[in-house]
Enzyme design. Structure first.
Site, short mmCIF file in Angstrom:
data_model
loop_
_atom_site.label_atom_id
_atom_site.label_comp_id
_atom_site.label_asym_id
_atom_site.label_seq_id
_atom_site.Cartn_x
_atom_site.Cartn_y
_atom_site.Cartn_z
N HIS A 13 0.84 -1.21 0.00
CA HIS A 13 0.00 0.00 0.00
C HIS A 13 0.87 1.25 0.00
CE1 HIS A 13 -4.10 1.78 0.83
NE2 HIS A 13 -3.29 2.82 0.89
N HIS A 15 1.32 4.91 -2.22
CA HIS A 15 0.87 5.81 -3.30
C HIS A 15 2.10 6.38 -4.00
CE1 HIS A 15 -3.43 5.82 -2.24
NE2 HIS A 15 -2.97 5.51 -1.04
N HIS A 203 -9.89 1.24 -0.81
CA HIS A 203 -9.76 1.96 0.46
C HIS A 203 -11.10 1.90 1.19
CE1 HIS A 203 -6.14 3.70 -1.30
NE2 HIS A 203 -5.86 4.29 -0.16
N GLU A 206 -11.28 3.45 6.78
CA GLU A 206 -10.26 4.41 7.21
C GLU A 206 -10.98 5.68 7.67
OE1 GLU A 206 -7.94 6.13 4.06
OE2 GLU A 206 -6.22 6.53 5.37
N HIS A 227 -6.39 -0.29 4.43
CA HIS A 227 -6.64 0.15 5.81
C HIS A 227 -7.61 -0.78 6.54
CE1 HIS A 227 -4.25 3.62 4.87
NE2 HIS A 227 -5.03 3.88 3.84
N ASP A 287 1.86 3.95 3.10
CA ASP A 287 0.83 4.82 2.54
C ASP A 287 1.44 5.97 1.74
OD1 ASP A 287 -1.80 5.34 2.02
OD2 ASP A 287 -2.30 6.16 3.99
#
Ligand SMILES: [Zn+2]
Length: 346
Positions: A13, A15, A203, A206, A227, A287
């Site tokens: 995970h 980005h 996602h 979260e 998450h 993340d």
């Protein structure tokens, strides 16, 4: 201080444009004459972008509006970011990672370019990164909540860019802040991806609650949840989906989870601890290092020292990640074998 662990890392995970070096952002900002606030040094830029006290997801996501303009529509910059990420990952001990991004968010509204050209630039960077640093990676393309006009094109890209290393689809909230009540077209695209046999992560849990996690699994056929912490607000749903029947994979990002306000700042009560104790299928990722200034080592330290995971549980999270990866064979089996070969004592 010696490192806690000696096994290889698998990061699911991450980005892609949330993992840009601060130095690179400053360099691109100068070259293109696009200022990021008044920041001219790394320290000033960190002050501007990094969240280091618990806030909410929308507040964390605001940083992207400040720095994304310096990479948008610049294919050399996009390739560079992907390439440098491979170098950074190699230094962190990562052997395989999945970088996710919205190609449309890397284009200006009036761009003469296509989303496919963005994917091609990322691919060039990752392939050069593999050649120079030995790190394997694959790409996940992300739909953005609030930008439904790109959703079907994104699905087509996931399908047609497999030879470039695109392995799956995701959805995240950011165009209008944080929101997990995804548009109908998001759900329809996920259902279409499922029918086409394309990999899916979403996602959920979260900024939203347990219901959003269950929807992602039941309505959207997500194989993995980004998450997912708040599934613990519904004990029965947690047991059903993550311990008993389907055992979906949870992509945990411990430091991020507290900074975005997804979970309270009480480390010993962190969902990851419960997941580890229950033998749930979860991994550990960062993340958005550009927003949190976190490293793999800082996440492992946090998970071990503050949350209380054992070294063996940290290793198990790498094995879980390798097994839940969207990589094709034989790469997937190779990554699993490399992690298995390094099992620490229990
Ligand atoms: Zn994320």
């Amino acid at each position: 201080m010696t490192k806690l662990y000696s096994f290889p890392i698998v990061e699911l995970h991450l980005h892609l444009y949330g993992a840009i070096r601060f130095e690179t952002l400053l360099d691109l900002s100068r070259k293109r004459g696009l200022p990021m606030g008044n920041a001219t040094t790394v320290a000033e830029l960190k002050d501007l972008l990094v969240t280091d006290t618990p806030k909410n997801l929308a507040a964390v996501l605001r940083a992207f509006e400040i720095f994304l303009p310096v990479v948008k529509d610049d294919f050399e910059a996009i390739e560079r970011v992907a390439y440098e990420l491979c170098e950074d990952q190699a230094k962190e001990g990562v052997i395989y990672f999945e970088g996710r991004y919205s190609p449309h968010r890397l284009l200006n509204d009036d761009s003469p370019h296509t989303a496919r050209e963005v994917v091609e630039a990322v691919t060039r960077g990752l392939r050069r990164g593999k050649a120079d640093f030995g790190v394997d990676s694959r790409q996940i393309l992300v739909m953005i909540c609030g930008l439904p006009q790109y959703n079907w094109e994104l699905l087509e890209l996931v399908e047609t860019c497999q030879e470039l290393g695109v392995v799956g689809i995701d959805v995240a909230g950011s165009a209008k802040g944080a929101d997990e009540k995804y548009e109908d077209s998001v759900v329809e695209v996920f259902q279409a991806a499922y029918k086409k046999g394309l990999h899916r992560t979403a996602h959920a849990g979260e900024a939203g609650g347990a219901r959003e996690v269950v929807n992602a699994l039941n309505e959207m056929h997500a194989e993995r949840i980004g998450h997912g912490y708040r599934i613990l607000r519904d004990e029965a749903a947690y047991r059903n989906h993550f311990l008993e029947e389907r055992r979906a994979h949870l992509e945990a990002c411990p430091y991020s989870s507290v900074m975005t306000g997804a979970v309270p700042p009480e480390w010993t009560e962190h969902p990851v601890r419960r997941w580890a104790e229950d033998g749930a299928d979860f991994s550990i990722s960062r993340d958005d290092p550009t927003c949190f200034d976190n490293s793999i080592e800082s996440e492992m330290e946090l998970a071990h020292t503050n949350i209380g995971l054992t070294i063996h549980q940290l290793w198990q999270a790498q094995l879980n990640a390798a097994k839940a990866s969207f990589a094709e064979e034989p790469l997937k089996s190779e990554v699993i074998a490399k992690v298995k070969a390094t099992e620490p004592a229990k």
